[in-house]
Design a protein around this motif. Structure first.
Motif, short mmCIF file in Angstrom:
data_model
loop_
_atom_site.label_atom_id
_atom_site.label_comp_id
_atom_site.label_asym_id
_atom_site.label_seq_id
_atom_site.Cartn_x
_atom_site.Cartn_y
_atom_site.Cartn_z
N VAL A 193 0.87 -1.18 0.00
CA VAL A 193 0.00 0.00 0.00
C VAL A 193 0.91 1.23 0.00
O VAL A 193 1.66 1.45 0.94
N ASP A 215 -1.48 7.34 1.45
CA ASP A 215 -1.58 7.85 2.82
C ASP A 215 -2.88 8.62 2.99
O ASP A 215 -3.63 8.85 2.05
N LEU A 225 -5.70 6.24 2.29
CA LEU A 225 -5.41 5.05 3.08
C LEU A 225 -6.68 4.50 3.72
O LEU A 225 -6.93 3.30 3.67
N ALA A 238 -8.28 0.88 2.82
CA ALA A 238 -8.45 -0.10 3.90
C ALA A 238 -9.89 -0.60 3.96
O ALA A 238 -10.13 -1.80 4.13
N HIS A 291 2.78 -1.31 4.28
CA HIS A 291 2.39 0.09 4.07
C HIS A 291 3.63 0.96 4.02
O HIS A 291 4.37 1.07 5.00
N THR A 325 5.14 4.64 3.78
CA THR A 325 4.70 5.99 4.10
C THR A 325 5.88 6.87 4.49
O THR A 325 6.94 6.37 4.85
N GLU A 366 1.00 8.03 11.13
CA GLU A 366 0.10 6.94 10.77
C GLU A 366 0.51 5.60 11.36
O GLU A 366 0.03 4.56 10.94
N LEU A 421 -3.12 1.45 9.95
CA LEU A 421 -3.56 0.43 9.01
C LEU A 421 -3.84 -0.89 9.71
O LEU A 421 -4.80 -1.58 9.39
N VAL A 478 0.17 -6.60 9.01
CA VAL A 478 0.63 -5.29 8.54
C VAL A 478 2.05 -5.00 9.00
O VAL A 478 2.42 -5.24 10.14
N ASN A 501 4.63 -1.61 8.73
CA ASN A 501 4.79 -0.21 8.35
C ASN A 501 6.23 0.03 7.95
O ASN A 501 7.16 -0.39 8.65
#
Length: 161
Positions: A68, A71, A75, A79, A93, A95, A100, A104, A113, A115
């Protein structure tokens, strides 16, 4: 591998670096940008396996792993659309927004997930120099590391408690 936000700077860099290794499902809301990205990748890697889609749910449903690269409001919208097809899948994700953290994972409670915070230079230069990776699922962390290594990126891992 699905890349949602494929036409963004980050999404395009990931798509170009992964095209030789993975069957890619490129998704973005702008068809023209997807066509241009597909053409650019095929000029460089004519044997790449790439499909372009305008539906993030369809791309996510078909993929083993989901990247993904959007943002903010996008986002949240993404989602909501992919929630029911991400159960137990790695969702990575990318970013530059540290605010954030964990958002997510809260929106996709049954997904794995990870990040990946990128240096802000990715937007200015189109290249990714370094990143901080955060997640708890070993498989999802490995997917993120593989992508970052193909991008030539240095990573710092932070495990979430």
């Amino acid at each position: 591998m699905a890349i949602i936000g494929a036409a963004s700077h980050t999404g395009a860099a990931i798509a170009k670096s992964m095209a030789a290794s993975y069957h890619l499902l490129l998704m973005d809301s702008t068809e023209q940008k997807l066509i241009e990205l597909h053409k650019a990748i095929m000029e460089d890697k004519d044997d790449a396996a790439i499909d372009t889609l305008l539906c993030c749910k369809e791309a996510s449903w078909e993929a083993d792993a989901i990247v993904v690269a959007v943002d903010g409001v996008q986002l949240t919208s993404v989602a909501q659309k992919i929630k029911e097809v991400t159960t137990c899948k790695p969702v990575i994700h990318f970013t530059t927004d540290g605010c954030e953290a964990g958002v997510l994972q809260q929106m996709l409670p049954h997904a794995n997930v990870v990040n990946v915070w990128l240096s802000r230079s990715v937007h200015a230069t189109g290249s990714i120099n370094d990143a901080i990776v955060q997640g708890t699922n070993v498989e999802a962390l490995e997917v993120a590391r593989t992508i970052l290594l193909k991008l030539g990126c240095e990573t710092k891992t932070s495990e979430r408690v």
